[in-house]
Design an enzyme around this catalytic site. Sequence first.
Site, PDB file in Angstrom:
ATOM      1  N   ASP A  62      41.576  46.216  79.077  1.00 46.70           N
ATOM      2  CA  ASP A  62      40.996  47.019  80.155  1.00 46.70           C
ATOM      3  C   ASP A  62      41.808  48.272  80.451  1.00 46.70           C
ATOM      4  O   ASP A  62      42.934  48.441  79.961  1.00 46.70           O
ATOM      5  CB  ASP A  62      40.870  46.169  81.431  1.00 46.70           C
ATOM      6  CG  ASP A  62      42.115  45.314  81.706  1.00 46.70           C
ATOM      7  OD1 ASP A  62      43.189  45.636  81.167  1.00 46.70           O
ATOM      8  OD2 ASP A  62      42.009  44.334  82.433  1.00 46.70           O
ATOM      9  N   ASN A 128      42.706  35.218  91.555  1.00 49.06           N
ATOM     10  CA  ASN A 128      41.360  34.714  91.860  1.00 49.06           C
ATOM     11  C   ASN A 128      40.666  34.208  90.594  1.00 49.06           C
ATOM     12  O   ASN A 128      39.455  34.013  90.578  1.00 49.06           O
ATOM     13  CB  ASN A 128      40.526  35.816  92.537  1.00 49.06           C
ATOM     14  CG  ASN A 128      40.352  37.051  91.656  1.00 49.06           C
ATOM     15  OD1 ASN A 128      40.758  37.062  90.495  1.00 49.06           O
ATOM     16  ND2 ASN A 128      39.749  38.094  92.200  1.00 49.06           N
ATOM     17  N   GLU A 135      35.982  39.976  87.349  1.00 45.28           N
ATOM     18  CA  GLU A 135      36.170  39.397  88.671  1.00 45.28           C
ATOM     19  C   GLU A 135      35.201  38.221  88.882  1.00 45.28           C
ATOM     20  O   GLU A 135      34.204  38.102  88.164  1.00 45.28           O
ATOM     21  CB  GLU A 135      35.905  40.481  89.729  1.00 45.28           C
ATOM     22  CG  GLU A 135      36.888  41.653  89.666  1.00 45.28           C
ATOM     23  CD  GLU A 135      38.238  41.343  90.308  1.00 45.28           C
ATOM     24  OE1 GLU A 135      38.613  40.156  90.388  1.00 45.28           O
ATOM     25  OE2 GLU A 135      38.916  42.299  90.723  1.00 45.28           O
TER      26      GLU A 135
HETATM   27  C1  GLP Z   1      45.372  42.644  86.175  1.00 46.13           C
HETATM   28  C2  GLP Z   1      44.969  42.729  84.701  1.00 46.13           C
HETATM   29  C3  GLP Z   1      44.878  41.364  84.070  1.00 46.13           C
HETATM   30  C4  GLP Z   1      46.114  40.564  84.419  1.00 46.13           C
HETATM   31  C5  GLP Z   1      46.178  40.359  85.903  1.00 46.13           C
HETATM   32  C6  GLP Z   1      47.374  39.533  86.344  1.00 46.13           C
HETATM   33  O1  GLP Z   1      44.298  42.511  87.027  1.00 46.13           O
HETATM   34  N1  GLP Z   1      43.749  43.420  84.499  1.00 46.13           N
HETATM   35  O2  GLP Z   1      44.738  41.498  82.682  1.00 46.13           O
HETATM   36  O3  GLP Z   1      46.078  39.324  83.769  1.00 46.13           O
HETATM   37  O4  GLP Z   1      46.272  41.621  86.517  1.00 46.13           O
HETATM   38  O5  GLP Z   1      48.491  40.351  86.514  1.00 46.13           O
HETATM   39  P1  GLP Z   1      49.977  39.861  86.452  1.00 46.13           P
HETATM   40  O6  GLP Z   1      50.235  39.460  85.051  1.00 46.13           O
HETATM   41  O7  GLP Z   1      50.800  41.044  86.856  1.00 46.13           O
HETATM   42  O8  GLP Z   1      50.079  38.724  87.393  1.00 46.13           O
END
Ligand code: GLP
Length: 234
Positions: A62, A128, A135
Site C-alpha cells: 500500500d 483492528n 479496513e
Molecule cells: C499500517 C500498514 C499495515 C501494517 C499496520 C500495522 O496500517 N498499512 O501494513 O501492518 O499499519 O503497523 P505496525 O506494524 O506499525 O504495527
Amino acid sequence: MKVIKVNTQLEGAKLALEILSEKIAAGAQTFGLATGSTPVEFYNQIINSDLDFTDKTSINLDEYVGLDGSDEQSYRHFMNEHLFNEKPFKANFLPNGKATDLEAEAKAYDAIIEAHPIDFQILGLGQNGHIGFNEPGTPFDETTHVVDLTESTIKANSRYFESEADVPKQAVSMGIASIMKSKTLLLMAWGDAKAEAVKAMIEGDITESLPASILQTHDDVIVIVDEAAAQLLN
Ligand code: GLP
C-alpha cells in the site's frame, strides 16, 4: 495456519529470515512487502544477510494517497530507508499515491500483481485486524482499491507524523483477494496492542469485520507472534 510463538521480536525476525531463505532456495522470485514497525527487524536481518535480490521483484501492499515517494512519510521512502537502499532489487513496485487518476492507478497495480504473481507475502496486522490497508468491512473479493482510513488507523499511524492532522485520510491498498493469491503468507505481530486482533484472526469467526480472519482459509500461512501478542490465544 501455522502459528509460531517466539520470545522476542528479534527471535521472530530471525525465524522469518530462515523461512524466507528457504523460499528463495525453492525458487521464490516475487516478494510482497509491508511497511509499519512490525517488519523492520526482519528487514534488518535481510540487510545483514548475504541474500541477493538483484534478480528479484518486490510489490508493496500500500501507499498513502497524496504523498510523493520523496516525502519522508511515504511508504516508498520507508522502504528505501529500511530495505531497498541497502538491498537492491530488480524492481520495486509501490502504488503511486500522487496519481491523478487513483482508480486507474489501482487497476494498473492489479496488472503489475497479475504479471508478477507473489510467491511470498509479508504482512503486519492492524490493531483492528486490518491487513495492508484493508479496513474492517472491506469485501474479501476486493482487489487493489482506494481506501478511506478509519479513525483508529489514523490514530495508530499518527506516531510517524508530526500531528494526527497530518496523517493522510486515504491510501491505495492491495485488496484481500490480491493478498490471498500469494503462494505463501507470513504474518508477524508483536506486543500487547495486537493481542486481541491476533486472537480474533486465529480463533475467531471468518468475517469481513476482521479482515485478517480470511487467512484461516489460505493453505500456506505462517504466523509468528511474540508472547505479548499471543497472550490471549487458547
Ligand atoms: C499500517 C500498514 C499495515 C501494517 C499496520 C500495522 O496500517 N498499512 O501494513 O501492518 O499499519 O503497523 P505496525 O506494524 O506499525 O504495527
